[in-house]
Design a protein around this motif. Structure first.
Motif, PDB file in Angstrom:
ATOM      1  N   THR A 130       7.897  11.656   1.940  1.00 32.07           N
ATOM      2  CA  THR A 130       8.622  11.784   3.202  1.00 32.07           C
ATOM      3  C   THR A 130       8.815  10.414   3.830  1.00 32.07           C
ATOM      4  OG1 THR A 130       7.659  13.975   3.545  1.00 32.07           O
ATOM      5  CG2 THR A 130       8.623  12.890   5.459  1.00 32.07           C
ATOM      6  N   GLN A 131      10.064  10.099   4.186  1.00 30.85           N
ATOM      7  CA  GLN A 131      10.360   8.840   4.847  1.00 30.85           C
ATOM      8  C   GLN A 131      10.327   9.095   6.366  1.00 30.85           C
ATOM      9  OE1 GLN A 131      11.438   6.108   2.135  1.00 30.85           O
ATOM     10  NE2 GLN A 131      10.044   7.706   1.501  1.00 30.85           N
ATOM     11  N   GLU A 132      11.221   8.493   7.112  1.00 28.41           N
ATOM     12  CA  GLU A 132      11.243   8.724   8.554  1.00 28.41           C
ATOM     13  C   GLU A 132      12.125   9.922   8.909  1.00 28.41           C
ATOM     14  OE1 GLU A 132      10.718   4.339   7.766  1.00 28.41           O
ATOM     15  OE2 GLU A 132      12.196   5.832   7.185  1.00 28.41           O
ATOM     16  N   TYR A 133      11.961  10.406  10.154  1.00 25.60           N
ATOM     17  CA  TYR A 133      12.824  11.443  10.715  1.00 25.60           C
ATOM     18  C   TYR A 133      13.729  10.792  11.761  1.00 25.60           C
ATOM     19  CZ  TYR A 133       9.735  14.914   8.594  1.00 25.60           C
ATOM     20  OH  TYR A 133       9.012  15.649   7.702  1.00 25.60           O
ATOM     21  N   LYS A 134      14.984  11.187  11.754  1.00 25.92           N
ATOM     22  CA  LYS A 134      15.928  10.696  12.755  1.00 25.92           C
ATOM     23  C   LYS A 134      16.105  11.774  13.804  1.00 25.92           C
ATOM     24  CE  LYS A 134      20.423   8.457  13.286  1.00 25.92           C
ATOM     25  NZ  LYS A 134      21.675   8.060  12.597  1.00 25.92           N
ATOM     26  N   VAL A 135      15.591  11.500  15.003  1.00 24.27           N
ATOM     27  CA  VAL A 135      15.653  12.455  16.110  1.00 24.27           C
ATOM     28  C   VAL A 135      16.736  11.979  17.063  1.00 24.27           C
ATOM     29  CG1 VAL A 135      14.344  13.600  17.926  1.00 24.27           C
ATOM     30  CG2 VAL A 135      13.192  12.874  15.815  1.00 24.27           C
ATOM     31  N   LEU A 189      -1.806   4.783  -9.521  1.00 22.23           N
ATOM     32  CA  LEU A 189      -2.016   3.365  -9.837  1.00 22.23           C
ATOM     33  C   LEU A 189      -1.851   2.516  -8.587  1.00 22.23           C
ATOM     34  CD1 LEU A 189      -2.317   0.989 -11.845  1.00 22.23           C
ATOM     35  CD2 LEU A 189       0.151   1.108 -12.184  1.00 22.23           C
ATOM     36  N   ALA A 190      -0.799   2.778  -7.816  1.00 21.46           N
ATOM     37  CA  ALA A 190      -0.545   1.991  -6.600  1.00 21.46           C
ATOM     38  C   ALA A 190      -1.709   2.103  -5.623  1.00 21.46           C
ATOM     39  CB  ALA A 190       0.753   2.458  -5.943  1.00 21.46           C
ATOM     40  N   ASP A 191      -2.245   3.311  -5.464  1.00 24.32           N
ATOM     41  CA  ASP A 191      -3.368   3.501  -4.543  1.00 24.32           C
ATOM     42  C   ASP A 191      -4.620   2.766  -5.005  1.00 24.32           C
ATOM     43  OD1 ASP A 191      -1.822   5.065  -2.906  1.00 24.32           O
ATOM     44  OD2 ASP A 191      -2.539   6.971  -3.712  1.00 24.32           O
ATOM     45  N   SER A 192      -4.710   2.472  -6.301  1.00 20.27           N
ATOM     46  CA  SER A 192      -5.928   1.847  -6.829  1.00 20.27           C
ATOM     47  C   SER A 192      -5.843   0.323  -6.936  1.00 20.27           C
ATOM     48  CB  SER A 192      -6.265   2.433  -8.209  1.00 20.27           C
ATOM     49  OG  SER A 192      -5.276   2.084  -9.147  1.00 20.27           O
ATOM     50  N   VAL A 193      -4.633  -0.255  -6.875  1.00 24.55           N
ATOM     51  CA  VAL A 193      -4.524  -1.718  -7.039  1.00 24.55           C
ATOM     52  C   VAL A 193      -3.883  -2.424  -5.846  1.00 24.55           C
ATOM     53  CG1 VAL A 193      -4.436  -1.526  -9.552  1.00 24.55           C
ATOM     54  CG2 VAL A 193      -2.294  -1.621  -8.254  1.00 24.55           C
ATOM     55  N   LEU A 194      -3.132  -1.696  -5.011  1.00 27.52           N
ATOM     56  CA  LEU A 194      -2.483  -2.337  -3.870  1.00 27.52           C
ATOM     57  C   LEU A 194      -3.388  -2.306  -2.645  1.00 27.52           C
ATOM     58  CD1 LEU A 194       1.187  -0.954  -4.070  1.00 27.52           C
ATOM     59  CD2 LEU A 194       0.284  -3.103  -4.990  1.00 27.52           C
ATOM     60  N   THR A 195      -3.282  -3.326  -1.817  1.00 28.03           N
ATOM     61  CA  THR A 195      -4.009  -3.349  -0.552  1.00 28.03           C
ATOM     62  C   THR A 195      -3.157  -2.695   0.531  1.00 28.03           C
ATOM     63  OG1 THR A 195      -3.109  -5.489   0.133  1.00 28.03           O
ATOM     64  CG2 THR A 195      -5.096  -5.512  -1.247  1.00 28.03           C
ATOM     65  N   LYS A 199       1.089  -2.781   1.127  1.00 27.53           N
ATOM     66  CA  LYS A 199       1.935  -1.602   1.338  1.00 27.53           C
ATOM     67  C   LYS A 199       2.635  -1.654   2.690  1.00 27.53           C
ATOM     68  CE  LYS A 199      -0.331   1.963  -1.476  1.00 27.53           C
ATOM     69  NZ  LYS A 199      -0.959   3.303  -1.425  1.00 27.53           N
ATOM     70  N   ARG A 200       1.914  -2.150   3.678  1.00 23.41           N
ATOM     71  CA  ARG A 200       2.482  -2.167   5.031  1.00 23.41           C
ATOM     72  C   ARG A 200       3.564  -3.238   5.172  1.00 23.41           C
ATOM     73  NH1 ARG A 200      -1.894  -2.721   7.264  1.00 23.41           N
ATOM     74  NH2 ARG A 200      -1.924  -4.974   7.561  1.00 23.41           N
ATOM     75  N   SER A 201       3.309  -4.436   4.655  1.00 24.62           N
ATOM     76  CA  SER A 201       4.258  -5.542   4.825  1.00 24.62           C
ATOM     77  C   SER A 201       5.419  -5.486   3.838  1.00 24.62           C
ATOM     78  CB  SER A 201       3.528  -6.880   4.691  1.00 24.62           C
ATOM     79  OG  SER A 201       2.895  -6.988   3.430  1.00 24.62           O
ATOM     80  N   GLY A 202       5.283  -4.684   2.768  1.00 22.73           N
ATOM     81  CA  GLY A 202       6.358  -4.539   1.788  1.00 22.73           C
ATOM     82  C   GLY A 202       6.040  -5.260   0.494  1.00 22.73           C
ATOM     83  N   CYS A 203       6.086  -4.530  -0.619  1.00 23.65           N
ATOM     84  CA  CYS A 203       5.767  -5.125  -1.916  1.00 23.65           C
ATOM     85  C   CYS A 203       6.406  -4.306  -3.031  1.00 23.65           C
ATOM     86  CB  CYS A 203       4.248  -5.198  -2.130  1.00 23.65           C
ATOM     87  SG  CYS A 203       3.458  -3.581  -2.333  1.00 23.65           S
ATOM     88  N   LYS A 220       6.145  -0.455   4.944  1.00 22.13           N
ATOM     89  CA  LYS A 220       5.592   0.287   6.082  1.00 22.13           C
ATOM     90  C   LYS A 220       4.727   1.447   5.622  1.00 22.13           C
ATOM     91  CE  LYS A 220       9.401  -0.924   9.173  1.00 22.13           C
ATOM     92  NZ  LYS A 220      10.490  -0.418  10.053  1.00 22.13           N
ATOM     93  N   ASN A 221       3.934   1.184   4.572  1.00 21.87           N
ATOM     94  CA  ASN A 221       2.975   2.162   4.028  1.00 21.87           C
ATOM     95  C   ASN A 221       3.629   3.360   3.363  1.00 21.87           C
ATOM     96  OD1 ASN A 221       0.462   0.939   4.536  1.00 21.87           O
ATOM     97  ND2 ASN A 221       0.534   1.567   6.677  1.00 21.87           N
ATOM     98  N   LEU A 222       4.928   3.287   3.081  1.00 20.74           N
ATOM     99  CA  LEU A 222       5.628   4.405   2.456  1.00 20.74           C
ATOM    100  C   LEU A 222       6.269   3.967   1.145  1.00 20.74           C
ATOM    101  CD1 LEU A 222       7.451   5.933   5.560  1.00 20.74           C
ATOM    102  CD2 LEU A 222       5.413   6.836   4.431  1.00 20.74           C
TER     103      LEU A 222
END
Length: 483
Positions: A130-135, A189-195, A199-203, A220-222
C-alpha cells in the motif's frame, strides 16, 4: 539430543536449493541448528520451477536431511517466493463519497479488497504494498478520520505468472510438505539487510543471483518498485565459457580472476590467464568479456529504477547476493549509475550464531534464506524421530501440503505484509467469501420479503374496501352497544 523448538525455511534458488533450521532467542538473535544445500540447476531456471517432480524430490531430500540432523520431525516450513516473472504494477482505486464524509476503516478496507481482487491476464497477485491515499487533494498515509468527498487508494501490486505460482504450490503438495507461510523473498531479504534509514531516505536494493538480478526500490519506508531481470552472474560464466572451455573452468576463472572494473592503464596486454595446464587466455579479452556482461546487468538495473526516484536515492544502492562479491563491483556501479553511495551487504543485520561455513563466509549468498528464517514465528518442530526409522517416518503419513489446518482463511485485507497466500489458502478464502456473500444475500432477501409483506399489509389496510369494512364494523358495534 533432539531439538524441540525451531523454525525451518527453504529458499528455491536457481543454482542451489537451501534448507535451514534455527532457534530464535529472546534477545532476537538466532542460533542456526542445521543447513542443507542441494543443486537445483536442472529443474529451477531463473528462480522458476520447471520440473515439478524433480523439485518435489529435492524438497523431500532437504526435509529428510534436516530431520536427520535435528533428530526431530518437521511439521511445516517457511518458503521464499521469487523468480523471473515477478514484477510490480501500480494501481489506483478511487471512490466518491457524500460531501464531508468522515473516512472510516471500513472504507479503507473496501479499497484494499477491491484492489486485491483486481484481475490481470495470466498473472496472480502475490502481495500488495500500500502506497499513500489521496484524500481530496491531500496525500495521507492513514486517511481514517479525515473528512472528504473523494478518496483514492494507491497500491503497488506484485504479480507473478499464474503457471509458475501453481507449479510452486504443486511441488509442496507433491512432496507432502506443509507450508507455514510463503513470503516474497525480495521483501524478506530487504528487511534483513537494509537499515531503517536507508528505507526512509530512499534506496535501491540489488540482489545479483546466478540467473536473475532483483531490483527493489524503497522510499519513505515503502516499497516503490520491484522487478526481476533475467540476467545474473551465471551469464558472465557462460560468456567466459565462449572462450572454448567448460563452464566449470569458466566459473573457477570467474571466481579467481574476474574484476568488475579495471582501469585501462592497469591492463597488461602481454599477460595470459591459465585455463588449465595446457591452455591460456589473453587477460585483456577476459577482462572485456567480464566487464561487457556486467555493464549490461548494471544498465538493466538502472533502467528498472523509476526515473522519478533517480534523485531520491539518498540511501544509495545496496548490493547483495553471490554476484556482489566480484572485485571492484562498487566502483563499476558508481561509474555507470553516477550514484556515489554504494554499499555491499555481505550479511544480514540480525545476530546469527552458526558453525556452518557457508553462513560464516558472510559473502551474501545466504542472506535471503536467513531473512526468511528471521521472518518465521511458528514452531516447525514435531515429534522426536524414532532412531529405528532412518527416514523420519513414512512419507505417506505426512499431512497434505498447504493444508491451512487450524488457521482461519485470511481475507486480502487481513494478510500480513510480504506474506504470499498459498493456493489452498486462496481457495479457502474464496470459499469463505462466497459463503459470507450468500449469507448476506439471504439476510437481504429475507429483509426485502419482510418489507414487501409489511407494505402489502399496509396497502390492504389503507384500501377503500378495507376502510369501508372497518367503518361498517365500527358503526354496527355502536348500534348494538347497550345504552
Amino acid at each position: 539430543m533432539a531439538a524441540k523448538d525451531f523454525i525451518v525455511a527453504i529458499e528455491l534458488g536457481s543454482s542451489k536449493m537451501t534448507g535451514i533450521a534455527g532457534r530464535k532467542n529472546l534477545d532476537g538473535s538466532i542460533n542456526v541448528l542445521a543447513v542443507v544445500r542441494e543443486d537445483s540447476s536442472s529443474f529451477i531456471r531463473k528462480g522458476v520451477v520447471y520440473n515439478i517432480d524433480k523439485t518435489a524430490l529435492c524438497l523431500t531430500n532437504i526435509v529428510n536431511k534436516l530431520t536427520a540432523q535435528l533428530k526431530t520431525k518437521i511439521t511445516q516450513v517457511y518458503v521464499g517466493v521469487g523468480g523471473q516473472s515477478i514484477r510490480s504494477v501500480k494501481n489506483v482505486i478511487a471512490r466518491d463519497l457524500p460531501s464531508d464524509t468522515k473516512v472510516t476503516q471500513e472504507v479503507v478496507i473496501n479499497l484494499m479488497d477491491v484492489n486485491s481482487n483486481w484481475r490481470y491476464p495470466d498473472q496472480e497477485i502475490l502481495d500488495v504494498a500500500t502506497q499513500e491515499y489521496k484524500v481530496d487533494s491531500q496525500t495521507q498515509i492513514d486517511p481514517v478520520g479525515i473528512q472528504c468527498s473523494h478518496i483514492e487508494g494507491n497500491f503497488l501490486n506484485i504479480l507473478e505468472r499464474k503457471t509458475f505460482y501453481k507449479n510452486l504450490n504443486k511441488c509442496f503438495e507433491t512432496a507432502r510438505i506443509n507450508v507455514a507461510e510463503m513470503y516474497l523473498a525480495p521483501l524478506a531479504l530487504a528487511d534483513s539487510v537494509l537499515t531503517e534509514a536507508e528505507k526512509r531516505s530512499g534506496c535501491a536494493l540489488v540482489d545479483i543471483g546466478a540467473d536473475t538480478t532483483t531490483v527493489s526500490v524503497y522510499s519513505k519506508n515503502l516499497l516503490r518498485h520491484l522487478a526481476v531481470i533475467p540476467l545474473g552472474s551465471g551469464n558472465i560464466t557462460k560468456d567466459i565459457a565462449s572462450l572454448q572451455m567448460e563452464e566449470s573452468d569458466a566459473e573457477r576463472m570467474k571466481l579467481k580472476y574476474a574484476c568488475a572494473y579495471t582501469d585501462n592503464s592497469e591492463i597488461d596486454n602481454t599477460m595470459r590467464l591459465p585455463i588449465d595446464t595446457e591452455r591460456q587466455v589473453e587477460s585483456r579479452k577476459f577482462i572485456e568479456i567480464v566487464e561487457g556482461r556486467l555493464e549490461e546487468i548494471i544498465e538493466n538495473v538502472w533502467c528498472q529504477i523509476p526515473s522519478d526516484y533517480y534523485d531520491k536515492l539518498l540511501g544509495g544502492i545496496i548490493l547483495t547476493g553471490g554476484g556482489s562479491n566480484m572485485k571492484n563491483i562498487e566502483k563499476a556501479f558508481v561509474n555507470h549509475t553516477h550514484i556515489d553511495k554504494i554499499r555491499t551487504a555481505k550479511f544480514v543485520t540480525h545476530s546469527i550464531t552458526s558453525t556452518n561455513s557457508d553462513i560464516n563466509a558472510k559473502n551474501g549468498t545466504m542472506n535471503t534464506v536467513l531473512g526468511l528464517l528471521a521472518k518465521g514465528d511458528i514452531n516447525c518442530a514435531g515429534e522426536e524421530v524414532d532412531p529405528n526409522d532412518l527416514f523420519g517416518g513414512n512419507q505417506e503419513d505426512r499431512p497434505v501440503a498447504n493444508d491451512p489446518g487450524p488457521k482461519a482463511p485470511r481475507q486480502p485485507s487481513e494478510k500480513p505484509e510480504s506474506v504470499v497466500l498459498t493456493e489452498a489458502e486462496k481457495q479457502a478464502a474464496k470459499e469463505e467469501a462466497r459463503r459470507k456473500r450468500e449469507e448476506e444475500e439471504r439476510v437481504a432477501r429475507e429483509k426485502e420479503e419482510e418489507e414487501q409483506r409489511r407494505l402489502e399489509e399496509e396497502r390492504k389496510a389503507n384500501s377503500p374496501l378495507n376502510k369501508a369494512l372497518k367503518w361498517f364494523k365500527k358503526t354496527a358495534n355502536k348500534l348494538t352497544e347497550p345504552e
